[in-house]
Design a protein around this motif. Structure first.
Motif, short mmCIF file in Angstrom:
data_model
loop_
_atom_site.label_atom_id
_atom_site.label_comp_id
_atom_site.label_asym_id
_atom_site.label_seq_id
_atom_site.Cartn_x
_atom_site.Cartn_y
_atom_site.Cartn_z
N LEU A 132 38.02 29.21 40.64
CA LEU A 132 38.53 30.04 41.74
C LEU A 132 38.33 31.53 41.48
CD1 LEU A 132 41.90 28.22 42.59
CD2 LEU A 132 39.77 28.19 43.90
N SER A 133 38.51 31.95 40.23
CA SER A 133 38.42 33.37 39.90
C SER A 133 37.62 33.54 38.62
CB SER A 133 39.83 33.97 39.74
OG SER A 133 39.77 35.35 39.49
N PRO A 134 36.30 33.62 38.72
CA PRO A 134 35.46 33.62 37.51
C PRO A 134 35.64 34.85 36.64
CG PRO A 134 34.16 34.19 39.43
CD PRO A 134 35.51 33.76 39.94
N GLY A 135 36.12 35.97 37.21
CA GLY A 135 36.27 37.18 36.42
C GLY A 135 37.65 37.39 35.84
N PHE A 136 38.54 36.41 35.99
CA PHE A 136 39.91 36.59 35.51
C PHE A 136 39.96 36.86 34.02
CE2 PHE A 136 43.89 34.91 33.79
CZ PHE A 136 44.83 35.56 34.57
N PHE A 137 39.11 36.19 33.26
CA PHE A 137 39.10 36.33 31.80
C PHE A 137 38.11 37.40 31.33
CE2 PHE A 137 40.37 31.97 32.77
CZ PHE A 137 41.57 31.88 32.08
N GLY A 138 37.56 38.17 32.25
CA GLY A 138 36.57 39.17 31.90
C GLY A 138 35.17 38.59 31.92
N ARG A 139 34.18 39.42 31.54
CA ARG A 139 32.79 38.99 31.56
C ARG A 139 32.05 39.55 30.35
NH1 ARG A 139 31.03 39.81 37.95
NH2 ARG A 139 32.87 38.80 38.85
N PHE A 161 31.89 28.51 37.50
CA PHE A 161 31.96 28.99 38.87
C PHE A 161 30.84 28.44 39.74
CE2 PHE A 161 31.51 32.54 42.01
CZ PHE A 161 32.70 32.27 42.67
N VAL A 162 31.19 27.91 40.92
CA VAL A 162 30.21 27.42 41.89
C VAL A 162 30.36 28.11 43.24
CG1 VAL A 162 29.99 25.16 40.81
CG2 VAL A 162 31.70 25.51 42.60
N GLY A 163 31.32 29.03 43.35
CA GLY A 163 31.58 29.70 44.62
C GLY A 163 32.76 29.07 45.34
N VAL A 164 33.54 29.90 46.03
CA VAL A 164 34.74 29.39 46.70
C VAL A 164 34.39 28.44 47.84
CG1 VAL A 164 36.73 30.05 48.10
CG2 VAL A 164 36.17 31.35 46.05
N ALA A 301 40.32 40.89 39.43
CA ALA A 301 39.56 39.66 39.66
C ALA A 301 40.28 38.73 40.61
CB ALA A 301 39.30 38.96 38.33
N LEU A 302 41.60 38.63 40.49
CA LEU A 302 42.37 37.78 41.39
C LEU A 302 42.32 38.30 42.82
CD1 LEU A 302 45.55 36.92 39.25
CD2 LEU A 302 43.72 35.37 39.94
N LEU A 303 42.44 39.61 42.98
CA LEU A 303 42.37 40.19 44.32
C LEU A 303 40.99 39.96 44.95
CD1 LEU A 303 44.29 43.56 43.83
CD2 LEU A 303 45.05 41.53 45.11
N THR A 309 38.23 34.01 49.24
CA THR A 309 38.86 32.81 49.80
C THR A 309 39.27 33.04 51.25
OG1 THR A 309 39.73 32.29 47.59
CG2 THR A 309 40.69 31.12 49.45
N ALA A 310 39.80 34.23 51.55
CA ALA A 310 40.16 34.55 52.94
C ALA A 310 38.92 34.58 53.82
CB ALA A 310 40.89 35.90 52.98
#
Length: 349
Positions: A132-139, A161-164, A301-303, A309-310
């Protein structure tokens, strides 16, 4: 070289499925040729995984026939021989390469792989959040490294990550798991790949390491994320096909299913954002989120994921509305998925 091997898997599986369905020799030969070319890519770990996936495909095919009460033992043995021919002939095409490589491996650390070494870079259960959030843990990028949940190479070895939008369509496609045997096969492949990717955090990989031929020579269970990504991509295609079929028939109410899935994903992300801001997640990974820069990147990343998602929910809703522009909105779903994946992957590549 890993991509040079696994990129052939869709063609291998397609040709083998046609061989199972028709029994014609040409599909057996073409599947074996595709496997042989794949093997020449030079990444035996994924070659091993592809052979196991072929075995799973055969098992699922037999179970589907048995469910339809059309199963016969002689025919099942014949199809099992097809599997053996594809695997053996495919490997034989590249024997000039992997036989000396296997001999060389006896003089490397791979000759005595330990469980601890094999389980390196297991997929932590919390890493499922990357879907859902691929950047949450950084890159980990060529120019900078902001990844805070593991050491070097952990970022790409456990990337899911495969996309939302594809994820939403893949989850929606599971509603047809009882009706379509191909959906069942890819759903089983996705579930097994996820369980194996967990490595030391789950029990299945340990069983394969101890008893499944070949598994004791390789490491990094997180690489099963590639098989999971493939299975989710195919499931997303089935979800997209069902969506277009319902839109063509004018049944826009069916899109409520994907909308509910997208809303659920957005709710999970919003809840995580609240937990992050209230400090409830500070204990994860030895308190890494207590560092202001890490906390800020995770929040951003969550935002960003909530925004995607929206947008996914909006496009699905617009595609379901009656009118002559309905299929233009449906096409924009594909474009949105591509842009999201490109924005995530291009800086790394």
């Amino acid at each position: 070289n890993s991509i040079n091997v696994i990129i052939w898997m869709p063609l291998i599986l397609e040709m083998f499925q046609r061989a199972l369905d028709t029994g014609r020799h040409r599909w057996i030969v073409l599947s074996a040729l595709a496997l042989g070319v794949s093997t020449m890519g030079g990444y035996p770990q994924y070659t091993l995984y592809i052979c196991y996936v072929l075995g799973l495909q055969w098992v699922c095919h037999e179970l589907a026939i048995r469910r339809d009460k059309d199963w016969r033992l002689p025919s099942a043995i014949q199809r099992l021989m097809m599997l053996a021919v594809v695997a053996l002939f495919g490997l034989a095409l590249n024997a000039f390469n992997w036989l000396p490589s296997a001999e060389l491996a006896r003089y490397t650390p791979r000759s005595s792989m330990t469980w601890e070494a094999s389980a390196e870079h297991s997929l932590h259960p919390l890493f499922i959040l990357k879907l859902l959030s691929p950047g949450f843990f950084g890159r980990q990028l060529p120019a900078e490294n902001t990844y805070w949940a593991g050491g070097y190479s952990a970022f790409w070895e456990t990337c899911l990550f495969v996309g939302v939008l594809p994820l939403v369509l893949a989850l929606w496609a599971l509603s047809g798991v009882r009706r379509d045997r191909n959906v069942r096969f890819h759903a089983v492949l996705a579930a097994l790949s996820l369980l194996l990717a967990l490595g030391k955090y789950g029990g299945l990989y340990r069983l394969f390491f101890e008893f499944a031929p070949g598994f004791g020579r390789f490491r990094i269970p997180g690489r099963f994320a590639a098989l999971l990504s493939f299975a989710l991509a195919v499931l997303a295609a089935y979800g997209c096909e069902a969506l277009c079929g319902k839109l063509k028939s004018g049944d826009g109410r069916t899109v409520r299913g994907p909308l509910f899935v997208a809303a659920g994903a957005g709710g999970v992300l919003a809840a995580l954002f609240v937990l992050l801001k209230t400090g409830a997640l500070n204990g994860l990974f030895d308190g890494a989120l207590l560092r202001p820069e890490v906390n800020a990147r995770a929040s951003g990343a969550l935002l960003e994921s909530i925004m995607w998602t929206a947008l996914a929910a909006l496009l699905l809703w617009m595609a379901a509305r009656p009118g002559k522009y309905r299929f233009a909105w449906a096409g924009s779903i594909v474009l949105c998925a591509f842009i999201e994946l490109a924005s995530f992957g291009r800086p790394f590549l």
